[in-house]
Scaffold this motif. Sequence first.
Motif, PDB file in Angstrom:
ATOM      1  N   THR A  23      -4.847 -25.440  10.449  1.00 14.54           N
ATOM      2  CA  THR A  23      -3.431 -25.633  10.769  1.00 14.54           C
ATOM      3  C   THR A  23      -2.522 -24.587  10.108  1.00 14.54           C
ATOM      4  N   ASN A  24      -2.969 -23.361   9.993  1.00 14.31           N
ATOM      5  CA  ASN A  24      -2.130 -22.323   9.407  1.00 14.31           C
ATOM      6  C   ASN A  24      -0.864 -22.101  10.219  1.00 14.31           C
ATOM      7  N   THR A  25       0.228 -21.934   9.518  1.00 16.51           N
ATOM      8  CA  THR A  25       1.495 -21.520  10.114  1.00 16.51           C
ATOM      9  C   THR A  25       2.014 -20.359   9.287  1.00 16.51           C
ATOM     10  N   SER A  26       3.085 -19.742   9.740  1.00 15.39           N
ATOM     11  CA  SER A  26       3.638 -18.624   8.975  1.00 15.39           C
ATOM     12  C   SER A  26       4.060 -19.078   7.579  1.00 15.39           C
ATOM     13  N   THR A  27       4.539 -20.296   7.447  1.00 10.33           N
ATOM     14  CA  THR A  27       4.950 -20.811   6.141  1.00 10.33           C
ATOM     15  C   THR A  27       3.754 -20.989   5.209  1.00 10.33           C
ATOM     16  N   SER A  28       2.661 -21.571   5.715  1.00  7.38           N
ATOM     17  CA  SER A  28       1.490 -21.778   4.859  1.00  7.38           C
ATOM     18  C   SER A  28       0.810 -20.456   4.511  1.00  7.38           C
ATOM     19  N   ILE A  29       0.818 -19.513   5.432  1.00  9.27           N
ATOM     20  CA  ILE A  29       0.219 -18.200   5.156  1.00  9.27           C
ATOM     21  C   ILE A  29       0.997 -17.475   4.064  1.00  9.27           C
ATOM     22  N   LEU A  30       2.318 -17.600   4.080  1.00  8.07           N
ATOM     23  CA  LEU A  30       3.131 -16.977   3.023  1.00  8.07           C
ATOM     24  C   LEU A  30       2.694 -17.452   1.646  1.00  8.07           C
ATOM     25  N   GLU A  31       2.390 -18.728   1.529  1.00 12.41           N
ATOM     26  CA  GLU A  31       1.932 -19.270   0.251  1.00 12.41           C
ATOM     27  C   GLU A  31       0.529 -18.755  -0.096  1.00 12.41           C
ATOM     28  N   GLN A  32      -0.362 -18.703   0.884  1.00 12.69           N
ATOM     29  CA  GLN A  32      -1.751 -18.302   0.647  1.00 12.69           C
ATOM     30  C   GLN A  32      -1.881 -16.839   0.214  1.00 12.69           C
ATOM     31  N   ILE A  33      -1.100 -15.955   0.796  1.00  9.43           N
ATOM     32  CA  ILE A  33      -1.321 -14.520   0.548  1.00  9.43           C
ATOM     33  C   ILE A  33      -0.740 -14.028  -0.764  1.00  9.43           C
ATOM     34  N   LYS A  34       0.005 -14.873  -1.438  1.00  8.30           N
ATOM     35  CA  LYS A  34       0.569 -14.427  -2.719  1.00  8.30           C
ATOM     36  C   LYS A  34      -0.522 -13.973  -3.680  1.00  8.30           C
ATOM     37  N   ASN A  35      -1.665 -14.637  -3.638  1.00  7.03           N
ATOM     38  CA  ASN A  35      -2.750 -14.321  -4.569  1.00  7.03           C
ATOM     39  C   ASN A  35      -3.956 -13.684  -3.892  1.00  7.03           C
ATOM     40  N   ILE A  36      -3.831 -13.306  -2.653  1.00  2.00           N
ATOM     41  CA  ILE A  36      -4.972 -12.698  -1.964  1.00  2.00           C
ATOM     42  C   ILE A  36      -5.252 -11.330  -2.599  1.00  2.00           C
ATOM     43  N   PRO A  37      -6.510 -11.024  -2.846  1.00  2.00           N
ATOM     44  CA  PRO A  37      -6.817  -9.744  -3.500  1.00  2.00           C
ATOM     45  C   PRO A  37      -6.581  -8.554  -2.584  1.00  2.00           C
TER      46      PRO A  37
END
Length: 151
Positions: A23-37
Amino acid sequence: LFPVIYKGEYSDVFDFPHEAIKTNTSTSILEQIKNIPKADYYVLMYGSNENLDSLETFKKNTKEILETLQAKRQQKTILITLPPSNDTIVNQRNKQINNVFLELSKTNEIELIDTFQLFSENIGKYIRKDGINISRDGYYKLAKETAKHIK
């Protein structure tokens, strides 16, 4: 055929790490990528779960996602559009989202893989009967197209 290391906190059935959630949305992706290497390539595909009540919020979030990935990547960020559908409402919605993707890909030097065009000639083969999800043949074709952009 070439060395690839997948990154992410989740693993698929082949144990490849990724950041995809159903259920990814643009809002949830914004949170996820903060720490993506950092990575050489990022492949971004989302949109079907997006609430389009605020297309401007979606556009703003997507722009921020692309800018964040561009700052971390070494070579390319690849954005995959939503596919066509036999369902008129789904098709129109996907076109709206794809227009945002197309516009932002031009201004952010993003490579675009247009599944709408890629699958249009044979929707029945590449899109499941639900009119939303990509079929096995569709994912195979998309994987081949994505590999061309990574080489």
